[in-house]
Design a protein around this motif. Structure first.
Motif, PDB file in Angstrom:
ATOM      1  N   UNK A 115       0.837  -1.282   0.122  1.00 55.18           N
ATOM      2  CA  UNK A 115      -0.076   0.124  -0.224  1.00 55.18           C
ATOM      3  C   UNK A 115       0.904   1.208  -0.047  1.00 55.18           C
ATOM      4  N   UNK A 116       1.826   1.208   0.721  1.00 55.78           N
ATOM      5  CA  UNK A 116       2.894   2.403   0.840  1.00 55.78           C
ATOM      6  C   UNK A 116       3.484   2.645  -0.455  1.00 55.78           C
ATOM      7  N   UNK A 117       3.783   1.467  -1.136  1.00 57.30           N
ATOM      8  CA  UNK A 117       4.844   1.535  -2.255  1.00 57.30           C
ATOM      9  C   UNK A 117       3.870   2.092  -3.492  1.00 57.30           C
ATOM     10  N   UNK A 118       2.475   1.696  -3.444  1.00 54.42           N
ATOM     11  CA  UNK A 118       1.469   2.149  -4.465  1.00 54.42           C
ATOM     12  C   UNK A 118       1.225   3.618  -3.968  1.00 54.42           C
ATOM     13  N   UNK A 119       1.443   4.172  -2.939  1.00 52.82           N
ATOM     14  CA  UNK A 119       1.442   5.511  -2.490  1.00 52.82           C
ATOM     15  C   UNK A 119       2.292   6.574  -3.008  1.00 52.82           C
ATOM     16  N   UNK A 120       3.577   5.757  -3.413  1.00 47.41           N
ATOM     17  CA  UNK A 120       4.598   6.526  -3.898  1.00 47.41           C
ATOM     18  C   UNK A 120       5.765   6.302  -3.073  1.00 47.41           C
ATOM     19  N   UNK A 121       5.988   5.574  -1.932  1.00 46.70           N
ATOM     20  CA  UNK A 121       7.063   5.435  -1.296  1.00 46.70           C
ATOM     21  C   UNK A 121       7.959   4.490  -1.875  1.00 46.70           C
ATOM     22  N   UNK A 122       9.337   4.537  -1.501  1.00 48.05           N
ATOM     23  CA  UNK A 122      10.186   3.800  -2.198  1.00 48.05           C
ATOM     24  C   UNK A 122      10.452   2.434  -1.498  1.00 48.05           C
TER      25      UNK A 122
END
Length: 102
Positions: free
Chosen positions: A13-20
């Motif tokens: 979810x965090x990666x989908x939101x733009x986190x590396x």
């Protein structure tokens, strides 16, 4: 749902939101180490002597288990000897050897 699966979903979810992904994994690793350090500190095992203390406790526990096992074996041995002695006394009385004692 296991903790590993929840953690994987949160990372996705965090990666989908733009986190590396590398940053997320580093955060998770640091959080895990911090949690482990806090848990050890709460148990009083955060100092350098903790490993030695744990080794001594394991050795002491092993010795305790050996002592219990030895005591149980000795008790069983004495019970068996007592039973055999009673059988021998019973046979002696039954066969008339009791008169020899008088």
């Amino acid at each position: 749902m296991t903790n590993g699966l929840v953690l994987a979903q949160l990372i996705d979810q965090a990666e989908d939101a733009g986190a590396d992904l590398v940053t997320l994994r580093a955060i998770v690793e640091e959080a895990g180490e911090l949690g482990a350090a806090r848990a050890l500190a709460r148990l009083g095992l955060e100092d350098a002597a903790a490993a030695k203390d744990m080794a001594e406790l394991r050795e002491l526990l092993g010795a305790w288990r050996d002592a219990k096992r030895s005591a149980a074996k000795a008790l069983i041995g004495w019970i068996v000897r007592l039973g055999l002695a009673l059988v021998l006394v019973g046979l002696a009385v039954r066969l008339g050897f009791g008169a020899w004692v008088k």
